[in-house]
Design an enzyme around this catalytic site. Structure first.
Site, mmCIF file in Angstrom:
data_model
loop_
_atom_site.group_PDB
_atom_site.id
_atom_site.type_symbol
_atom_site.label_atom_id
_atom_site.label_comp_id
_atom_site.label_asym_id
_atom_site.label_seq_id
_atom_site.Cartn_x
_atom_site.Cartn_y
_atom_site.Cartn_z
ATOM 1 N N TRP A 172 9.608 7.813 -0.294
ATOM 2 C CA TRP A 172 9.936 7.261 -1.604
ATOM 3 C C TRP A 172 11.442 7.034 -1.803
ATOM 4 O O TRP A 172 11.845 6.304 -2.691
ATOM 5 C CB TRP A 172 9.385 8.153 -2.719
ATOM 6 C CG TRP A 172 7.908 7.990 -2.869
ATOM 7 C CD1 TRP A 172 6.934 8.908 -2.586
ATOM 8 C CD2 TRP A 172 7.216 6.822 -3.305
ATOM 9 N NE1 TRP A 172 5.693 8.380 -2.824
ATOM 10 C CE2 TRP A 172 5.831 7.104 -3.268
ATOM 11 C CE3 TRP A 172 7.630 5.556 -3.720
ATOM 12 C CZ2 TRP A 172 4.867 6.168 -3.641
ATOM 13 C CZ3 TRP A 172 6.664 4.627 -4.088
ATOM 14 C CH2 TRP A 172 5.312 4.935 -4.045
ATOM 15 N N TRP A 196 -4.444 5.971 -9.605
ATOM 16 C CA TRP A 196 -3.547 6.666 -8.700
ATOM 17 C C TRP A 196 -4.370 7.335 -7.595
ATOM 18 O O TRP A 196 -5.442 6.872 -7.244
ATOM 19 C CB TRP A 196 -2.718 7.698 -9.469
ATOM 20 C CG TRP A 196 -1.852 7.112 -10.550
ATOM 21 C CD1 TRP A 196 -1.840 5.816 -11.006
ATOM 22 C CD2 TRP A 196 -0.877 7.812 -11.316
ATOM 23 N NE1 TRP A 196 -0.909 5.674 -12.010
ATOM 24 C CE2 TRP A 196 -0.300 6.885 -12.212
ATOM 25 C CE3 TRP A 196 -0.424 9.122 -11.337
ATOM 26 C CZ2 TRP A 196 0.705 7.234 -13.121
ATOM 27 C CZ3 TRP A 196 0.580 9.490 -12.234
ATOM 28 C CH2 TRP A 196 1.129 8.546 -13.106
ATOM 29 N N LYS A 256 0.843 -1.189 0.000
ATOM 30 C CA LYS A 256 0.000 0.000 0.000
ATOM 31 C C LYS A 256 0.879 1.240 0.000
ATOM 32 O O LYS A 256 2.001 1.211 0.500
ATOM 33 C CB LYS A 256 -0.950 0.050 1.205
ATOM 34 C CG LYS A 256 -0.321 0.605 2.488
ATOM 35 C CD LYS A 256 -1.351 0.916 3.552
ATOM 36 C CE LYS A 256 -2.227 2.083 3.213
ATOM 37 N NZ LYS A 256 -1.498 3.396 3.146
ATOM 38 N N ASP A 270 -0.422 5.595 -0.897
ATOM 39 C CA ASP A 270 -1.182 6.776 -0.508
ATOM 40 C C ASP A 270 -2.535 6.473 0.138
ATOM 41 O O ASP A 270 -3.373 5.775 -0.452
ATOM 42 C CB ASP A 270 -1.454 7.641 -1.732
ATOM 43 C CG ASP A 270 -0.187 8.165 -2.363
ATOM 44 O OD1 ASP A 270 0.905 7.710 -1.992
ATOM 45 O OD2 ASP A 270 -0.298 9.026 -3.251
#
Length: 529
Positions: free
Chosen positions: A334, A129, A68, A70
């Site tokens: 990230w 997204w 998972k 966002d």
């Protein structure tokens, strides 16, 4: 939403970090955490490794399996919050792309998995997204009163360079969705970054408003029916990367002052700023946002609170509280998103922060800021309380308490001191630990002396301003298997960082530097979720 660092976010969806994560696990980890309870809810302690050594968080939301990232803004439907998030069921096989998976909750602590609500790759436009969900109570879109509508970014053609906004709708209370054709409701005008729509209802003007990430600009759009959108204005700020996952809401302070808040996920590391949720207080006229100051404030100052969302606080009757909101973020970064031992131990990669309650507070200089505290629903899940009372410390004092997942609260008071705090998840030898506290004129959270995913060594200690002349500081620290969240004083400053201490590192110590201090009303709470 695609990458903000030198690594493509989409490429990170693809691969497993098996092997990389294994390097984080020592032989000592096999001695540790209890096995999951039978029938444990997905998102908690299911799917743990057969040997019982689990890195799955005890009281933070975790994805049941795979991947998972966002969070999507939760919405209130039929007496509970519907929480959607980006999920990749093909993470281990290396297939890119996310769907929207759903979990529901009434107390924002205990979640029930509902499976994939909006699948990926069911149209020519590919995977989904970030975006946002709204409940169309007035039937403005024509799908029926109370239809649940998703506006979401997709990138037709499978790449990342043609981002457009598409619509899905649900007539079964947000459990399953149907695509509204394969054409975008907001086409790309020819720019690279055009994503993460956040849609709110502008009741004052009887229309919908969208905030959209457009590189260093947040664009604002209007719509009467959620299907056709018109550009209205934009807010520009450079120097903190792409302004991702925009957020827009109104909130009322205790003194009656009403502010609009514009938030974004942003990367300020190159300027010595956080890589989390930046926000501005100001005003919004339905088309343009005017900030009170040019520089943003930050809702979190740690290294791992990204793609944050805020959402309405509702009471049992469903009434909205205008003086508070809830917030949660993805506890990852990230720069090192794939490097988690949860992959090898528990078959997943994806953890959220606790849900916070945020309020608008007035500072002594007349400015306003958001303050955060852990959601009150945690109180109903306390399984054990250890009250240590007042503890006097001069140097380092190792406590009798040991634990992996807990909350500790204390008020540190002193007359002359350089620094003070806590050593969390301390190793038996004392060589490994996470430090949280204050030093001179800053509060800090330091993960350098424990295992963590930042192999660069650059993002180890986070700082926020602190006034040492006060002679006291209140700390509320949430510790779980893979994260630490520190709330300082009234919660104006919060630090969230991902950590992976060896599971045998269960100690807790108090420390002072340059003098003695009293750790007042020191209380430890454990939770059962």
């Amino acid at each position: 939403m695609p990458g903000t660092s030198g690594i493509s976010r989409r490429s990170l969806f693809a691969g497993s970090a098996v092997g990389t994560a294994a390097a984080l696990l020592s032989t000592g980890t096999a001695t540790a955490a209890p096995r999951p309870k039978p029938g444990a809810e997905p998102g908690r302690s299911a799917n743990s490794a057969a040997n019982g050594a689990s890195y799955r968080a005890a009281y933070h939301f975790t994805v049941p399996d795979q991947w998972k990232n966002d969070p999507q803004r939760p919405v209130w439907i039929d007496g509970e919050y519907h929480y959607y998030y980006l999920y990749n069921a093909d993470y281990f096989t290396g297939v890119v792309g996310t769907a929207w998976r759903l979990a529901t909750t009434k107390d924002l602590v205990s979640f029930t998995d509902r499976g994939v609500a909006v699948p990926k790759d069911t149209t020519v436009n590919g995977d989904l997204w970030s975006g946002s969900v709204v409940v169309d109570t007035g039937n403005t879109a024509g799908f029926g009163a109370g239809a649940v509508v998703v506006i979401v970014t997709m990138s037709p053609g499978g790449g990342t360079d043609h981002q457009e906004q598409f619509l899905y709708y649900s007539t079964d209370g947000g459990l399953t969705f149907t695509n509204y054709g394969t054409d975008p409701v907001l086409p790309n005008p020819g720019v690279a970054d055009f994503r993460d729509p956040k849609v709110i209802r502008d009741e004052d003007r009887g229309r919908w408003v969208m905030a959209l990430a457009e590189n260093d600009k947040v664009g604002f759009y209007h719509s009467d029916d959620l299907k056709s959108w018109t550009y209205a204005n934009g807010f520009v700020h450079d120097g903190i990367g792409v302004l991702e996952c925009p957020d827009l809401f109104r909130i009322t302070a205790a003194d009656g002052t009403v502010k609009w808040v514009l938030g974004v996920s942003a990367n300020g590391k190159s300027s010595g700023l956080p890589n989390t949720y930046a926000y501005w207080t100001g005003s919004f006229d339905g088309s343009a946002f005017t900030a009170d100051t040019s520089d943003p404030q930050w809702l979190d100052h740690g290294w791992d609170w990204y793609a944050g969302v805020t959402f309405e606080k509702r009471g049992a009757s469903g009434a909205v509280d205008p003086a508070a909101r809830y917030a949660l973020g993805w506890v990852n970064n990230w720069d090192y998103a794939d490097t988690t031992p949860t992959i090898d131990c528990d078959g997943f990669n994806g953890t959220d922060s606790v849900v916070r309650e945020i309020t608008l507070e007035k500072a002594s200089d007349g400015t306003y800021h958001l303050a955060s505290q852990p959601v009150a629903g945690l109180d109903a899940h306390v399984s054990r309380t250890v009250n240590l009372g007042d503890v006097t410390v001069d140097g380092t004092k190792v406590l009798d308490y040991t634990g992996i997942s807990y909350e500790v609260t204390t008020e540190i008071a002193w007359s002359r001191l350089t620094g003070a705090g806590l050593q969390l998840r301390r190793s038996p030898s004392g060589g490994r630990h996470i430090d949280a506290g204050v030093y001179n004129d800053y509060a800090f959270l330091n993960r350098r002396n424990t295992v963590n995913a930042d192999t660069s060594g650059n993002w180890q200690e986070s700082h926020t301003p602190f006034d040492p002349s006060t002679g006291t500081v209140k700390l509320r620290i949430l510790v779980d298997r893979t994260s630490v969240e520190m709330f300082v004083d009234d919660g104006r400053y919060v630090h969230t960082s991902q950590v992976f201490p060896y599971l045998l590192d269960t100690g807790l110590a108090l420390f002072t530097i340059g003098g003695s201090a009293v750790f007042r009303n020191t209380v430890i709470r454990e939770f059962s979720v």
